[in-house]
Design an enzyme around this catalytic site. Structure first.
Site, PDB file in Angstrom:
ATOM      1  N   HIS A 290       0.842  -1.190   0.000  1.00  0.00           N
ATOM      2  CA  HIS A 290       0.000   0.000   0.000  1.00  0.00           C
ATOM      3  C   HIS A 290       0.885   1.249   0.000  1.00  0.00           C
ATOM      4  CE1 HIS A 290       0.510  -0.703   4.468  1.00  0.00           C
ATOM      5  NE2 HIS A 290       0.852   0.567   4.385  1.00  0.00           N
TER       6      HIS A 290
HETATM    7  P1  TYD Z   1      -1.547  -2.709   7.646  1.00  0.00           P
HETATM    8  O1  TYD Z   1      -1.009  -1.321   7.770  1.00  0.00           O
HETATM    9  O2  TYD Z   1      -2.306  -3.038   6.388  1.00  0.00           O
HETATM   10  O3  TYD Z   1      -0.385  -3.772   7.844  1.00  0.00           O
HETATM   11  P2  TYD Z   1       0.925  -4.108   6.943  1.00  0.00           P
HETATM   12  O4  TYD Z   1       1.176  -2.957   6.018  1.00  0.00           O
HETATM   13  O5  TYD Z   1       1.996  -4.299   7.939  1.00  0.00           O
HETATM   14  O6  TYD Z   1       0.690  -5.369   6.213  1.00  0.00           O
HETATM   15  O7  TYD Z   1      -2.451  -3.010   8.920  1.00  0.00           O
HETATM   16  C1  TYD Z   1      -2.950  -4.299   9.191  1.00  0.00           C
HETATM   17  C2  TYD Z   1      -4.199  -4.135  10.027  1.00  0.00           C
HETATM   18  O8  TYD Z   1      -3.904  -3.526  11.275  1.00  0.00           O
HETATM   19  C3  TYD Z   1      -5.268  -3.290   9.362  1.00  0.00           C
HETATM   20  O9  TYD Z   1      -6.538  -3.881   9.642  1.00  0.00           O
HETATM   21  C4  TYD Z   1      -5.189  -1.970  10.065  1.00  0.00           C
HETATM   22  C5  TYD Z   1      -4.669  -2.331  11.440  1.00  0.00           C
HETATM   23  N1  TYD Z   1      -3.813  -1.285  12.027  1.00  0.00           N
HETATM   24  C6  TYD Z   1      -4.263  -0.558  13.105  1.00  0.00           C
HETATM   25  O10 TYD Z   1      -5.381  -0.753  13.611  1.00  0.00           O
HETATM   26  N2  TYD Z   1      -3.435   0.404  13.650  1.00  0.00           N
HETATM   27  C7  TYD Z   1      -2.206   0.648  13.148  1.00  0.00           C
HETATM   28  O11 TYD Z   1      -1.459   1.535  13.665  1.00  0.00           O
HETATM   29  C8  TYD Z   1      -1.760  -0.097  12.007  1.00  0.00           C
HETATM   30  C9  TYD Z   1      -0.413   0.138  11.406  1.00  0.00           C
HETATM   31  C10 TYD Z   1      -2.602  -1.062  11.484  1.00  0.00           C
END
Ligand code: TYD
Length: 139
Positions: free
Chosen positions: A52
């Protein structure tokens, strides 16, 4: 933002016979105020994270333990970084598509972020990311 705005930053390392210590001070070692810290751990082998971009969030990635790869993409160019030292990090401005892979067993990825969690700041569709980059660069 262009890939050239992403940069590796070396952090202070206090070495002693009792082990090493690294610290991070906002606006001194990283160019933003830290509003949030999160970390990735217990990552199964072969897993891929990220995929992303963020509309406005700035972040700083550290391999606090073990190693992983960070693939950065500004819509024009891609670069793969291997993070494997606790006293180095990579600064990402907004609008950089990032993928994290090649996590070593037991690795811990610490991320410092310039703002609170906000799902509306995410761009999770690569074609939408490219369309926004092209629009930005042609107005
Ligand atoms: P995401 O940022 O998509 O993870 P990555 O990029 O590491 O694969 O986040 C995964 C999930 O966690 C998504 O449902 C959003 C949640 N999340 C939070 O609730 N708070 C946060 O600070 C972060 C980074 C993610």
């Amino acid at each position: 933002m262009p890939l050239e705005d992403c940069r590796t930053i070396e952090l202070p390392k206090i070495q002693s016979s009792k082990g090493n210590l690294t610290f991070i001070e906002q606006n001194r070692h990283i160019p933003f105020e830290i509003k949030r810290i999160y970390y990735l751990y217990d990552i199964p082998g072969g897993e891929v994270r990220g995929s992303h971009a963020h509309k406005s969030l700035q972040q700083f990635f550290i391999a606090a333990s073990g190693s992983f790869d960070l693939i950065l993409d500004d819509g024009y160019n891609k670069q793969r970084y291997h993070l494997n030292r606790s006293y180095y990090g990579i600064y990402l401005p907004s609008m950089i598509w990032r993928v994290l892979d090649n996590f070593s067993s037991g690795s811990v990825c610490i991320v410092l972020a310039s703002d609170y969690y906000d799902e509306y700041d995410y761009i999770r569709d690569y074609d939408e990311f490219l369309a926004r980059v092209i629009y930005r660069d042609n107005v």
